[in-house]
Scaffold this active site. Structure first.
Site, PDB file in Angstrom:
ATOM      1  N   HIS A 309      44.122 -12.949  35.310  1.00  0.00           N
ATOM      2  CA  HIS A 309      43.105 -13.877  35.817  1.00  0.00           C
ATOM      3  C   HIS A 309      43.793 -15.134  36.308  1.00  0.00           C
ATOM      4  O   HIS A 309      44.765 -15.589  35.724  1.00  0.00           O
ATOM      5  CB  HIS A 309      42.108 -14.234  34.703  1.00  0.00           C
ATOM      6  CG  HIS A 309      40.834 -14.792  35.230  1.00  0.00           C
ATOM      7  ND1 HIS A 309      40.679 -16.124  35.547  1.00  0.00           N
ATOM      8  CD2 HIS A 309      39.661 -14.190  35.513  1.00  0.00           C
ATOM      9  CE1 HIS A 309      39.453 -16.312  36.008  1.00  0.00           C
ATOM     10  NE2 HIS A 309      38.817 -15.167  36.006  1.00  0.00           N
ATOM     11  N   ASP A 366      36.005  -7.840  33.738  1.00  0.00           N
ATOM     12  CA  ASP A 366      35.738  -6.521  34.321  1.00  0.00           C
ATOM     13  C   ASP A 366      36.313  -5.354  33.523  1.00  0.00           C
ATOM     14  O   ASP A 366      36.029  -4.202  33.843  1.00  0.00           O
ATOM     15  CB  ASP A 366      36.296  -6.471  35.754  1.00  0.00           C
ATOM     16  CG  ASP A 366      35.515  -7.382  36.688  1.00  0.00           C
ATOM     17  OD1 ASP A 366      34.280  -7.287  36.683  1.00  0.00           O
ATOM     18  OD2 ASP A 366      36.126  -8.191  37.399  1.00  0.00           O
TER      19      ASP A 366
HETATM   20  C1  SDX Z   1      37.070 -11.650  38.563  1.00  0.00           C
HETATM   21  O1  SDX Z   1      38.266 -16.335  39.537  1.00  0.00           O
HETATM   22  C2  SDX Z   1      37.294 -15.932  38.781  1.00  0.00           C
HETATM   23  O2  SDX Z   1      36.737 -16.659  38.009  1.00  0.00           O
HETATM   24  C3  SDX Z   1      36.899 -14.461  38.955  1.00  0.00           C
HETATM   25  C4  SDX Z   1      35.978 -13.832  37.894  1.00  0.00           C
HETATM   26  C5  SDX Z   1      34.558 -14.406  37.994  1.00  0.00           C
HETATM   27  O3  SDX Z   1      33.857 -14.375  36.987  1.00  0.00           O
HETATM   28  O4  SDX Z   1      34.170 -14.792  39.090  1.00  0.00           O
HETATM   29  O5  SDX Z   1      36.493 -14.039  36.586  1.00  0.00           O
HETATM   30  C6  SDX Z   1      35.793 -12.320  38.133  1.00  0.00           C
HETATM   31  O6  SDX Z   1      37.328 -11.580  39.739  1.00  0.00           O
HETATM   32  C7  SDX Z   1      38.029 -11.101  37.515  1.00  0.00           C
HETATM   33  C8  SDX Z   1      39.323 -10.529  38.097  1.00  0.00           C
HETATM   34  C9  SDX Z   1      39.081  -9.080  38.518  1.00  0.00           C
HETATM   35  N1  SDX Z   1      40.287  -8.500  39.182  1.00  0.00           N
HETATM   36  C10 SDX Z   1      41.086  -7.610  38.601  1.00  0.00           C
HETATM   37  O7  SDX Z   1      40.913  -7.259  37.429  1.00  0.00           O
HETATM   38  C11 SDX Z   1      42.161  -7.038  39.499  1.00  0.00           C
HETATM   39  C12 SDX Z   1      43.490  -7.005  38.780  1.00  0.00           C
HETATM   40  N2  SDX Z   1      43.974  -8.358  38.599  1.00  0.00           N
HETATM   41  C13 SDX Z   1      44.630  -8.999  39.602  1.00  0.00           C
HETATM   42  O8  SDX Z   1      44.933  -8.459  40.823  1.00  0.00           O
HETATM   43  C14 SDX Z   1      45.001 -10.464  39.421  1.00  0.00           C
HETATM   44  O9  SDX Z   1      45.359 -10.678  38.103  1.00  0.00           O
HETATM   45  C15 SDX Z   1      43.933 -11.485  39.869  1.00  0.00           C
HETATM   46  C16 SDX Z   1      43.486 -11.232  41.305  1.00  0.00           C
HETATM   47  C17 SDX Z   1      42.714 -11.403  38.959  1.00  0.00           C
HETATM   48  C18 SDX Z   1      44.534 -12.894  39.776  1.00  0.00           C
HETATM   49  O10 SDX Z   1      45.510 -13.050  40.735  1.00  0.00           O
HETATM   50  P1  SDX Z   1      46.486 -14.318  40.767  1.00  0.00           P
HETATM   51  O11 SDX Z   1      45.970 -15.449  40.003  1.00  0.00           O
HETATM   52  O12 SDX Z   1      46.822 -14.567  42.197  1.00  0.00           O
HETATM   53  O13 SDX Z   1      47.751 -13.819  39.976  1.00  0.00           O
HETATM   54  P2  SDX Z   1      49.053 -13.253  40.591  1.00  0.00           P
HETATM   55  O14 SDX Z   1      48.677 -12.135  41.506  1.00  0.00           O
HETATM   56  O15 SDX Z   1      49.802 -14.383  41.179  1.00  0.00           O
HETATM   57  O16 SDX Z   1      49.786 -12.650  39.337  1.00  0.00           O
HETATM   58  C19 SDX Z   1      50.824 -13.294  38.647  1.00  0.00           C
HETATM   59  C20 SDX Z   1      51.808 -12.229  38.247  1.00  0.00           C
HETATM   60  C21 SDX Z   1      52.365 -11.427  39.435  1.00  0.00           C
HETATM   61  O17 SDX Z   1      53.655 -10.952  39.050  1.00  0.00           O
HETATM   62  P3  SDX Z   1      54.987 -11.724  39.561  1.00  0.00           P
HETATM   63  O18 SDX Z   1      54.904 -11.746  41.070  1.00  0.00           O
HETATM   64  O19 SDX Z   1      54.879 -13.122  38.971  1.00  0.00           O
HETATM   65  O20 SDX Z   1      56.130 -10.921  39.058  1.00  0.00           O
HETATM   66  O21 SDX Z   1      51.183 -11.230  37.402  1.00  0.00           O
HETATM   67  C22 SDX Z   1      51.189  -9.951  38.058  1.00  0.00           C
HETATM   68  C23 SDX Z   1      51.429 -10.255  39.540  1.00  0.00           C
HETATM   69  O22 SDX Z   1      52.003  -9.139  40.197  1.00  0.00           O
HETATM   70  N3  SDX Z   1      49.857  -9.367  37.847  1.00  0.00           N
HETATM   71  C24 SDX Z   1      49.618  -8.098  37.519  1.00  0.00           C
HETATM   72  C25 SDX Z   1      48.233  -7.995  37.361  1.00  0.00           C
HETATM   73  N4  SDX Z   1      47.674  -9.186  37.597  1.00  0.00           N
HETATM   74  C26 SDX Z   1      48.663 -10.032  37.906  1.00  0.00           C
HETATM   75  N5  SDX Z   1      50.434  -7.059  37.344  1.00  0.00           N
HETATM   76  C27 SDX Z   1      49.862  -5.872  37.007  1.00  0.00           C
HETATM   77  N6  SDX Z   1      48.533  -5.693  36.837  1.00  0.00           N
HETATM   78  C28 SDX Z   1      47.698  -6.751  37.006  1.00  0.00           C
HETATM   79  N7  SDX Z   1      46.389  -6.596  36.849  1.00  0.00           N
END
Ligand code: SDX
Length: 431
Positions: A309, A366
């Protein structure tokens, strides 16, 4: 309750010093006000994905992502989930205070009175192919409401009350009608006496040839699901609503833009994606370890859906509550969903894996929600529709808050241009 000026931050650039006001919010969070930086220093700020930008001041929802705190209008989400209903929560978000008995009764009555959609809109459902995703249908139906319920650019209080009630109530009717059409059953009209969630479940699952009775445990689970989704400050879809609303566009079109933003699998679409992921692991008869390996691999497109998140750097408080509800609903005698066991094992594996620990990746809202919707018989492609129904009060509360702020401006971010420098255009004959 309001922001307070509490000093200045200094920026030194190109031999000059610039003083930027620092503001303190209710819960002591600090913000540097950079609004004059371009005028004074010729600088804009660059912040990919708005990761560190407060786009507005807001008094609706407070999150402390480091501590796992979420509050609506000052009330802890745990208490709201325990004691409140979805419609009471909607009232709280919209108007800032819990309703009195009279206000609650009037609001419920208004929602019930607003639940029909114009009969001519029924034809629209027939035009969609069977394979249409319900989020696409929802977003165009909501935009179409603008044609059937036209409103001026500036609303009176009475018009605003009606618009808010229409959207909170009609979204549920549209969702249920689109489901009925997709399964080829006659639509069931909303009732003017049923409670919000019962009314929705009844429109979804009753039919002229069955005696559907709402399971109270399922109804309460869905109610809590909706309460937990009702607002989450400046998330992607709410920011879209604020952005579109800042142009003074029609409110139905504005909400439609929020629905579009919510659909994506990085946002609300993740609840559907989680169940697809768990089903794949189940079908492969795996324990999830292969999936976790792929989710960590930068060369793979897989991500552990329902994990991570932007704001929470520990367990999302909503996920905790939803996990408990999963236990309540799925541990009942005669009920068993193997996907729940897979989810529990996947969570345990991820929370002890260095990759997820180092990046503070925990279950988000989720991760467990789809299992509850599945137990309620909601089809997978409608999971994000349920998120939309839940989020409606939040979108509207932000839309209302923005419009009631006398100083609000059209949203118009700047950019750092990285394209071609000025060059001469050669007409096609001379190229
Ligand atoms: C919602 O914003 C809100 O409030 C949203 C929400 C709401 O109520 O409105 O809470 C609802 O949208 C929840 C999120 C649902 N999405 C997912 O579950 C999809 C999976 N998660 C992600 O793709 C991700 O974590 C996000 C989109 C939720 C957040 O993205 P960020 O903040 O841009 O984080 P990031 O992509 O910069 O991640 C940081 C690191 C990265 O690795 P490095 O490049 O630092 O090595 O963490 C890794 C990412 O690759 N990473 C994951 C991951 N989520 C982040 N690696 C594997 N699996 C994951 N799920």
């Amino acid at each position: 309750m309001s922001d307070e000026n509490c000093g200045v931050a200094e920026l030194h650039y190109d031999g000059k010093k610039y003083e930027l006001p620092v503001l303190r919010g209710t819960e002591n969070e600090l913000a540097v006000d950079i609004s004059t930086l371009r005028k004074d220093a010729g600088l804009v700020t660059l912040d990919n994905g708005f990761g560190n930008t407060a786009a507005c001041k807001s008094a609706i929802t407070y999150i402390d992502g480091e501590k796992g705190i979420l509050r609506y209008r000052g009330y802890d989400i745990e208490d709201i989930a325990k004691f409140s209903s979805f419609t009471e929560t909607a009232y709280l978000l919209l108007y800032g205070e819990l309703p009195t008995d009279e206000q609650r009764a009037n609001f419920s009555q208004l929602l019930n009175r607003s639940s029909l959609i114009h009969e001519d809109m029924h034809h629209f459902f027939n035009a969609y192919p069977k394979t249409a995703h319900p989020m696409g249908i929802l977003s165009s139906m909501v935009a179409s409401l603008s044609a059937f319920y036209p409103v001026p650019e500036t609303l009176t209080d009475e018009q605003e009350r009606e618009v808010l009630a229409n959207l909170i109530s009609q979204i549920r009717t549209i969702a249920a009608f689109s489901y009925k059409k997709s399964v080829g059953e006659p639509i069931i009209y909303p009732s003017c006496t049923m409670r919000y969630v019962h009314n929705f479940l009844n429109m979804m699952f009753s039919s002229p040839v069955n005696d559907y009775e709402v399971d109270p445990e399922i109804a309460r689970a869905i109610e809590i699901f909706l309460v937990l989704h009702a607002d989450h400050e400046q998330n992607c879809s709410t920011s879209s609503v604020r952005m579109a609303g800042s142009s003074l566009a029609n409110v139905y079109a504005v909400i439609s833009s929020g629905i579009g933003a919510l659909w994506g699998s990085r946002h609300g679409g993740a609840n559907q994606a989680v169940i697809e992921m768990l089903s794949r692991i189940h079908a492969e008869k795996g324990n999830g370890s292969e999936f976790i390996k792929r989710a960590k691999d930068k060369n793979s497109n897989e991500r552990l859906m329902g994990f991570g998140h932007r704001v929470y750097k520990q367990y999302d408080p909503r996920a905790k509550i939803l996990k408990n509800i999963c236990h309540k609903v799925l541990d009942r005698p005669g009920v068993n969903d193997p996907l729940f066991d897979i989810a529990l094992r996947l969570e345990e594996a991820a929370l002890t894996d260095d990759y997820f620990i180092e990046r503070n990746l925990y279950p988000n809202v989720d991760f467990y929600s789809g299992l509850i919707l599945k137990a309620a018989g909601i089809p997978q492609n409608m999971f994000t529709v349920l998120f939309t129904i839940g989020r409606m009060p939040g979108w509207l509360a932000h839309w209302r808050e923005m419009h009631n702020d006398a100083g609000f401006r059209i949203a118009r971010p700047r950019q750092l241009y990285t394209g071609a420098a000025k060059r001469e255009f050669i007409p096609v004959q001379e190229r």
